[in-house]
Design a protein around this motif. Structure first.
Motif, PDB file in Angstrom:
ATOM      1  N   ALA A 140       0.820  -1.217   0.000  1.00 59.40           N
ATOM      2  CA  ALA A 140       0.000   0.000   0.000  1.00 59.40           C
ATOM      3  C   ALA A 140       0.854   1.267   0.000  1.00 59.40           C
ATOM      4  O   ALA A 140       0.455   2.285  -0.569  1.00 59.40           O
ATOM      5  CB  ALA A 140      -0.924  -0.014   1.218  1.00 59.40           C
ATOM      6  N   THR A 141       2.016   1.208   0.646  1.00 59.54           N
ATOM      7  CA  THR A 141       2.855   2.401   0.683  1.00 59.54           C
ATOM      8  C   THR A 141       3.305   2.773  -0.734  1.00 59.54           C
ATOM      9  O   THR A 141       3.238   3.941  -1.139  1.00 59.54           O
ATOM     10  CB  THR A 141       4.088   2.158   1.592  1.00 59.54           C
ATOM     11  OG1 THR A 141       3.622   1.735   2.875  1.00 59.54           O
ATOM     12  CG2 THR A 141       4.926   3.395   1.741  1.00 59.54           C
ATOM     13  N   HIS A 182      -3.043   7.721   7.444  1.00 58.83           N
ATOM     14  CA  HIS A 182      -2.102   6.674   7.855  1.00 58.83           C
ATOM     15  C   HIS A 182      -0.690   7.133   7.517  1.00 58.83           C
ATOM     16  O   HIS A 182      -0.462   7.793   6.492  1.00 58.83           O
ATOM     17  CB  HIS A 182      -2.426   5.377   7.107  1.00 58.83           C
ATOM     18  CG  HIS A 182      -1.638   4.209   7.604  1.00 58.83           C
ATOM     19  ND1 HIS A 182      -0.362   3.942   7.196  1.00 58.83           N
ATOM     20  CD2 HIS A 182      -1.953   3.249   8.506  1.00 58.83           C
ATOM     21  CE1 HIS A 182       0.092   2.856   7.816  1.00 58.83           C
ATOM     22  NE2 HIS A 182      -0.866   2.421   8.615  1.00 58.83           N
ATOM     23  N   ASP A 262      -7.505   5.633   0.446  1.00 55.02           N
ATOM     24  CA  ASP A 262      -6.633   4.638   1.078  1.00 55.02           C
ATOM     25  C   ASP A 262      -7.511   3.486   1.570  1.00 55.02           C
ATOM     26  O   ASP A 262      -8.087   3.536   2.658  1.00 55.02           O
ATOM     27  CB  ASP A 262      -5.863   5.271   2.245  1.00 55.02           C
ATOM     28  CG  ASP A 262      -4.941   4.260   2.937  1.00 55.02           C
ATOM     29  OD1 ASP A 262      -4.982   3.066   2.572  1.00 55.02           O
ATOM     30  OD2 ASP A 262      -4.192   4.672   3.842  1.00 55.02           O
ATOM     31  N   ALA A 264      -6.315   0.380   1.906  1.00 53.24           N
ATOM     32  CA  ALA A 264      -5.272  -0.645   2.053  1.00 53.24           C
ATOM     33  C   ALA A 264      -5.870  -1.970   2.508  1.00 53.24           C
ATOM     34  O   ALA A 264      -5.608  -3.013   1.936  1.00 53.24           O
ATOM     35  CB  ALA A 264      -4.187  -0.180   3.019  1.00 53.24           C
ATOM     36  N   ASP A 291      -4.224  -3.204  -0.668  1.00 48.22           N
ATOM     37  CA  ASP A 291      -3.256  -4.288  -0.533  1.00 48.22           C
ATOM     38  C   ASP A 291      -3.902  -5.607  -0.919  1.00 48.22           C
ATOM     39  O   ASP A 291      -5.097  -5.817  -0.677  1.00 48.22           O
ATOM     40  CB  ASP A 291      -2.816  -4.407   0.937  1.00 48.22           C
ATOM     41  CG  ASP A 291      -1.558  -3.619   1.239  1.00 48.22           C
ATOM     42  OD1 ASP A 291      -0.620  -3.674   0.429  1.00 48.22           O
ATOM     43  OD2 ASP A 291      -1.519  -2.961   2.298  1.00 48.22           O
ATOM     44  N   HIS A 293      -2.025  -8.288   0.210  1.00 48.27           N
ATOM     45  CA  HIS A 293      -1.505  -9.093   1.329  1.00 48.27           C
ATOM     46  C   HIS A 293      -2.228  -8.825   2.651  1.00 48.27           C
ATOM     47  O   HIS A 293      -1.828  -9.366   3.676  1.00 48.27           O
ATOM     48  CB  HIS A 293       0.015  -8.924   1.483  1.00 48.27           C
ATOM     49  CG  HIS A 293       0.511  -7.510   1.658  1.00 48.27           C
ATOM     50  ND1 HIS A 293       1.642  -7.036   1.038  1.00 48.27           N
ATOM     51  CD2 HIS A 293       0.061  -6.463   2.380  1.00 48.27           C
ATOM     52  CE1 HIS A 293       1.868  -5.775   1.376  1.00 48.27           C
ATOM     53  NE2 HIS A 293       0.915  -5.414   2.194  1.00 48.27           N
ATOM     54  N   LYS A 294      -3.248  -8.006   2.632  1.00 48.11           N
ATOM     55  CA  LYS A 294      -4.017  -7.810   3.870  1.00 48.11           C
ATOM     56  C   LYS A 294      -5.310  -8.631   3.784  1.00 48.11           C
ATOM     57  O   LYS A 294      -5.265  -9.853   3.843  1.00 48.11           O
ATOM     58  CB  LYS A 294      -4.265  -6.317   4.103  1.00 48.11           C
ATOM     59  CG  LYS A 294      -2.983  -5.557   4.480  1.00 48.11           C
ATOM     60  CD  LYS A 294      -3.270  -4.181   5.024  1.00 48.11           C
ATOM     61  CE  LYS A 294      -2.069  -3.576   5.720  1.00 48.11           C
ATOM     62  NZ  LYS A 294      -1.036  -3.051   4.816  1.00 48.11           N
TER      63      LYS A 294
HETATM   64  C1  LIG Z   1      -4.812   2.233   6.210  1.00 48.03           C
HETATM   65  C2  LIG Z   1      -3.443   1.765   5.811  1.00 48.03           C
HETATM   66  N1  LIG Z   1      -2.809   2.367   4.785  1.00 48.03           N
HETATM   67  C3  LIG Z   1      -1.582   1.994   4.400  1.00 48.03           C
HETATM   68  C4  LIG Z   1      -0.900   0.976   5.031  1.00 48.03           C
HETATM   69  C5  LIG Z   1       0.481   0.570   4.578  1.00 48.03           C
HETATM   70  O1  LIG Z   1       0.446  -0.709   4.021  1.00 48.03           O
HETATM   71  P1  LIG Z   1       1.747  -1.510   3.529  1.00 48.03           P
HETATM   72  O2  LIG Z   1       2.456  -1.903   4.784  1.00 48.03           O
HETATM   73  O3  LIG Z   1       1.200  -2.638   2.755  1.00 48.03           O
HETATM   74  O4  LIG Z   1       2.572  -0.588   2.702  1.00 48.03           O
HETATM   75  C6  LIG Z   1      -1.522   0.329   6.112  1.00 48.03           C
HETATM   76  C7  LIG Z   1      -0.837  -0.761   6.848  1.00 48.03           C
HETATM   77  O5  LIG Z   1      -1.337  -1.328   7.782  1.00 48.03           O
HETATM   78  C8  LIG Z   1      -2.824   0.721   6.501  1.00 48.03           C
HETATM   79  O6  LIG Z   1      -3.463   0.122   7.527  1.00 48.03           O
END
Ligand SMILES: Cc1ncc(COP(=O)(O)O)c(C=O)c1O
Length: 472
Positions: A140-141, A182, A262, A264, A291, A293-294
């Motif tokens: 997600a980042t 986030h 967002d 994610a 994501d 992977h979540k």
């Molecule tokens: C709302 C949200 N955005 C972004 C992220 C970042 O995700 P990643 O670690 O897959 O880059 C997270 C991670 O928990 C998240 O909860």
């Protein structure tokens, strides 16, 4: 050929059979495994002059490291936002390594077809229109960073400039606003050269969702010529709350701004007929992060960036010398992502989405939310805890049932350390309105009511002594 490599080559089938045996025994034993053992760091080993071969490396790994691998992919790991792995996703992931394709996405290649088709499956899952172009990235980042780079290209374009051609130095910074952001988005903004400053808008009382009236007032009050990026939440990390995307989509009809969502993990909620109505406005976003992977329960690592401005994405990420104009027909995927060479991350997603379909994923999402509500009811019924959020998704946020000023961060940490040592479940610290809190997040297809019962009993058990010590 190097002797050890040649021997392993001859034993390839045997090596893979052993991997398969190990996989089965890991999966069978996972429910009784310590959920998150503490690992004491060891001295780092050096590269051997002579290789030991795959079997000896496997043995070393299983003795030195395997006992400390957390059961974070199991049904009682409730920390952070850690997805599990469906059987089909695991199979797809193994095949990804087996076939070892570089997912450049050149026209005339099967990887291009698989990635494009998987993005179609994701659009179907979230009920998004076809004009969302999508590609896979590592998380997600990186997805948010990709979105912010596209948004800065859009912002520069408002005054006839191109950030990708000219750089940012002579350009006015766009405004960035959000209800609650986030940390990944600060990082994304920094990497995109926009900078971390985000105007924080008022939240609805007791929630982590933006107040739509305050957002409208902000939009009405500002210079409309100045580009604005609004980062909306679909699943906040501390309480699983979400902005009213339908109201924000309405505002987008009246005001000009880039809407990044967002999602994610919370993006998954759009796949459930029970919740989809809350998220119709997602279809009006300019870019979406989700994501895999979540909550999609695909192995690390993977995420998608969905963006309905492929021209801006191409201008920002192409390898070409000049980056103006429209995305050429049949542009390879590597012209659309920050990466060049990359793993075919689409394949495990393709496997799992075809294996379980929209119904299977709606069921996964609804079960996790229902179990969170169940955990929340237990919190409310307990003399030791106070619920902080209304459970709207897959996160429960709570604290000790004591006056706020008596609860220190170290008290919460002490509970979490005890919980980790007990080994039944794992949770991590949240922050709700700036106060340290206990939180649990359910993102695993395997979690059952009995897991919640066991996890909550352990949480209560580990909290009693701290509660008794600090109560007035
Ligand atoms: C709302 C949200 N955005 C972004 C992220 C970042 O995700 P990643 O670690 O897959 O880059 C997270 C991670 O928990 C998240 O909860």
């Amino acid at each position: 050929m190097y002797e050890m490599l040649s021997q392993d080559h001859a034993k390839q089938a045997q090596i893979l059979r052993k991997v398969c045996e190990d996989a089965v025994s890991f999966l069978e034993q996972r429910p009784s495994r310590t959920v998150a053992p503490f690992y004491q760091e060891q001295t780092l080993r050096h590269l051997p002059q002579q290789g030991m071969g795959a079997e000896a490396a496997r043995k070393l790994f299983s003795e030195d490291y395997l006992p400390w691998i957390p059961a974070s992919s199991g049904g009682r790991y409730f920390g952070y936002v850690i997805g599990g792995v469906t059987p089909a996703a695991l199979a797809g992931d193994w095949y990804t390594s087996l076939y070892d394709q570089n997912a450049f996405g050149h026209p005339g290649t099967v990887d291009r077809q698989i990635e494009a088709e998987t993005l179609q499956l994701i659009r179907d899952l979230l009920d998004l229109p076809k004009d969302f172009f999508g590609v896979f990235v590592s998380g997600a980042t990186t997805s948010a960073m990709t979105a912010m780079v596209c948004a800065r290209q859009w912002a520069a374009g408002q005054t006839g400039h191109s950030a990708s051609e000219e750089g940012l130095y002579g350009l006015e910074r766009p405004d960035v606003a959000s209800g609650l952001t986030h940390g990944a988005n600060y990082k994304a903004l920094s990497m995109a050269g926009i900078g971390r400053k985000v105007h924080a808008l008022p939240l609805l009382p007791g929630r982590e969702a933006v107040d739509p009236a305050a957002l409208e007032a902000y939009l009405a009050d500002r210079d409309p010529k100045k580009p604005l990026i609004y980062i909306a939440n679909m699943g906040t990390a501390s309480s699983g709350d979400h902005d009213d995307l339908n109201a924000i989509a309405e505002l987008k009809k009246k005001y000009n701004f880039w809407l990044h969502v967002d999602g994610a993990f919370g993006g998954m909620m759009a796949c459930s007929p029970k919740y989809a109505g809350l998220f119709k406005g997602l279809a009006e976003a300019d870019s979406i992060t989700m994501d895999t992977h979540k909550w999609l329960n695909v192995p690390y690592d993977g995420a998608v960036i969905l963006c309905r401005h492929p021209d801006l994405q191409y201008q920002s990420f192409t390898n070409a010398l000049s980056a103006s104009g429209a995305v050429p027909n049949q542009a390879s995927h590597y012209h659309m992502t920050p990466e060049g060479s990359r793993r075919l991350r689409a394949l495990p997603v393709w496997f799992t989405l075809l294996a379980y379909g929209k119904e299977g994923y709606a069921d996964l999402c609804e079960r996790n939310v229902a179990l969170c509500e169940y955990y929340g009811q237990k919190v409310e019924a307990s003399p030791y805890f106070r619920l902080l959020n209304q459970v709207r998704g897959n996160v429960v946020c709570f604290t000790l049932n004591l006056p706020e000023d008596r609860i220190a961060q170290s008290d919460i940490q002490e509970i979490l350390d005890k919980l980790q040592a007990e080994g039944v479940t794992y949770s991590n610290m949240g922050s709700f309105y700036g106060k340290p809190a206990l939180r649990v997040c359910l993102t695993n297809w395997m979690t059952e009511p009995a897991d919640v019962d066991a996890a909550f009993a352990s949480m209560e058990n580990c909290s009693k002594a701290v509660f008794d010590r600090i109560r007035p």
